[in-house]
Design a protein around this motif. Sequence first.
Motif, PDB file in Angstrom:
ATOM      1  N   LEU A 226      -6.865   8.027  -6.854  1.00  0.00           N
ATOM      2  CA  LEU A 226      -7.030   9.298  -6.135  1.00  0.00           C
ATOM      3  C   LEU A 226      -5.685   9.981  -5.914  1.00  0.00           C
ATOM      4  O   LEU A 226      -5.546  11.189  -6.136  1.00  0.00           O
ATOM      5  CB  LEU A 226      -7.721   9.040  -4.798  1.00  0.00           C
ATOM      6  N   ALA A 227      -4.689   9.206  -5.485  1.00  0.00           N
ATOM      7  CA  ALA A 227      -3.366   9.777  -5.254  1.00  0.00           C
ATOM      8  C   ALA A 227      -2.783  10.348  -6.534  1.00  0.00           C
ATOM      9  O   ALA A 227      -2.195  11.438  -6.542  1.00  0.00           O
ATOM     10  CB  ALA A 227      -2.429   8.711  -4.687  1.00  0.00           C
TER      11      ALA A 227
ATOM     12  N   TYR B  34      -6.195   3.419 -12.119  1.00  0.00           N
ATOM     13  CA  TYR B  34      -7.271   2.533 -11.672  1.00  0.00           C
ATOM     14  C   TYR B  34      -7.269   1.231 -12.464  1.00  0.00           C
ATOM     15  O   TYR B  34      -7.370   0.141 -11.891  1.00  0.00           O
ATOM     16  CB  TYR B  34      -8.626   3.234 -11.820  1.00  0.00           C
TER      17      TYR B  34
ATOM     18  N   GLN C  92       0.825  -1.202   0.000  1.00  0.00           N
ATOM     19  CA  GLN C  92       0.000   0.000   0.000  1.00  0.00           C
ATOM     20  C   GLN C  92       0.863   1.257   0.000  1.00  0.00           C
ATOM     21  O   GLN C  92       0.574   2.223  -0.691  1.00  0.00           O
ATOM     22  CB  GLN C  92      -0.916   0.001   1.238  1.00  0.00           C
ATOM     23  N   ARG C  93       1.952   1.217   0.789  1.00  0.00           N
ATOM     24  CA  ARG C  93       2.828   2.388   0.858  1.00  0.00           C
ATOM     25  C   ARG C  93       3.483   2.655  -0.491  1.00  0.00           C
ATOM     26  O   ARG C  93       3.501   3.793  -0.982  1.00  0.00           O
ATOM     27  CB  ARG C  93       3.903   2.159   1.922  1.00  0.00           C
TER      28      ARG C  93
ATOM     29  N   SER D 292      -4.903  -1.141  -3.497  1.00  0.00           N
ATOM     30  CA  SER D 292      -6.222  -0.576  -3.772  1.00  0.00           C
ATOM     31  C   SER D 292      -6.178   0.304  -5.021  1.00  0.00           C
ATOM     32  O   SER D 292      -5.430   1.284  -5.059  1.00  0.00           O
ATOM     33  CB  SER D 292      -6.698   0.262  -2.583  1.00  0.00           C
TER      34      SER D 292
ATOM     35  N   ARG E 206      -4.606  -6.105  -8.708  1.00  0.00           N
ATOM     36  CA  ARG E 206      -5.392  -6.599  -7.573  1.00  0.00           C
ATOM     37  C   ARG E 206      -6.150  -7.863  -7.944  1.00  0.00           C
ATOM     38  O   ARG E 206      -6.198  -8.824  -7.166  1.00  0.00           O
ATOM     39  CB  ARG E 206      -6.376  -5.526  -7.113  1.00  0.00           C
TER      40      ARG E 206
ATOM     41  N   TRP F  93      -8.525   2.323  -6.063  1.00  0.00           N
ATOM     42  CA  TRP F  93      -9.106   3.630  -5.758  1.00  0.00           C
ATOM     43  C   TRP F  93      -8.066   4.537  -5.113  1.00  0.00           C
ATOM     44  O   TRP F  93      -7.996   5.734  -5.405  1.00  0.00           O
ATOM     45  CB  TRP F  93     -10.319   3.472  -4.848  1.00  0.00           C
ATOM     46  N   HIS F  94      -7.267   3.989  -4.200  1.00  0.00           N
ATOM     47  CA  HIS F  94      -6.217   4.784  -3.570  1.00  0.00           C
ATOM     48  C   HIS F  94      -5.220   5.276  -4.610  1.00  0.00           C
ATOM     49  O   HIS F  94      -4.796   6.438  -4.586  1.00  0.00           O
ATOM     50  CB  HIS F  94      -5.499   3.945  -2.506  1.00  0.00           C
ATOM     51  N   ALA F  95      -4.824   4.383  -5.513  1.00  0.00           N
ATOM     52  CA  ALA F  95      -3.858   4.756  -6.545  1.00  0.00           C
ATOM     53  C   ALA F  95      -4.424   5.830  -7.462  1.00  0.00           C
ATOM     54  O   ALA F  95      -3.735   6.792  -7.817  1.00  0.00           O
ATOM     55  CB  ALA F  95      -3.455   3.526  -7.356  1.00  0.00           C
TER      56      ALA F  95
ATOM     57  N   ASN G   5       2.423   1.619  -3.339  1.00  0.00           N
ATOM     58  CA  ASN G   5       1.367   1.927  -4.294  1.00  0.00           C
ATOM     59  C   ASN G   5       1.063   3.421  -4.283  1.00  0.00           C
ATOM     60  O   ASN G   5       1.002   4.073  -5.327  1.00  0.00           O
ATOM     61  CB  ASN G   5       0.120   1.117  -3.931  1.00  0.00           C
ATOM     62  N   TRP G   6       0.874   3.980  -3.090  1.00  0.00           N
ATOM     63  CA  TRP G   6       0.615   5.416  -2.963  1.00  0.00           C
ATOM     64  C   TRP G   6       1.812   6.228  -3.449  1.00  0.00           C
ATOM     65  O   TRP G   6       1.657   7.232  -4.147  1.00  0.00           O
ATOM     66  CB  TRP G   6       0.325   5.763  -1.498  1.00  0.00           C
TER      67      TRP G   6
END
Length: 241
Positions: A159-160, A77, A21-22, A153, A84, A155-157, A24-25
Amino acid sequence: MTIPSAAGAHRDEPHRVGLSQRLNWLRAGVLGANDGIVSTAAVVVGVAGATSEVMPVLLAGSAALVGGAISMALGEYVSVSSQRDTERALIEKERRELADDPEAELAELVGLYEARGLSHDTATRVATELTANDALSAHLSIELNIDQDDVVSPWHAALASAIAFLVGALLPMATILLVPHPARIVWTFVAVLLALAITGYTAAWIGAASRWRAVVRTVTGGAIALGATFLVGSLFGTVVG
């Protein structure tokens, strides 16, 4: 000799918990910011090279900003969704194999640890204890390097990436619109290359990579992009004029 616990050893190393996750962001944010800075700056500098009027620059820059942010978000996305889905499919496959033939999976785990250099007795003991604790996690970790609680995620990617693109794009837009002609092109070059240097340095610092190598890479790429689009805009403006 006392062996430190995993929780207290090398706290500056990212290990596995939340690492996907880290990263990815970080990846999405860095790509978005760099793309926002470079692509928007390239557009406005190119247009500014062709005309000294503000309105064409504003229109072209706004279109590049909005279109680029949406494009980056959609791209992230789709890309991360595919990643994913692949990870989830692999997790489900491993779960079925464990349910269908647990003995064969245990033997496979023993073999994998032996391949890592453990003796047969040690590999058997390790595999047995890990299987008793969480068989699925044990197999996912050594076979596929996947943590089922750390699936990325989309969505996180997205949005970031979109937010980073917008923030990055605002710098060249503001510089080229607020600084009067003809100094605005020079100041846009300076502001963009400085921002790229900061972005590259920060990304490398977070990822514990070479800071200056990242700075040189991002600044060089940005300078080439700005120089090329300014040249095209200048030639176009000369021809039209």
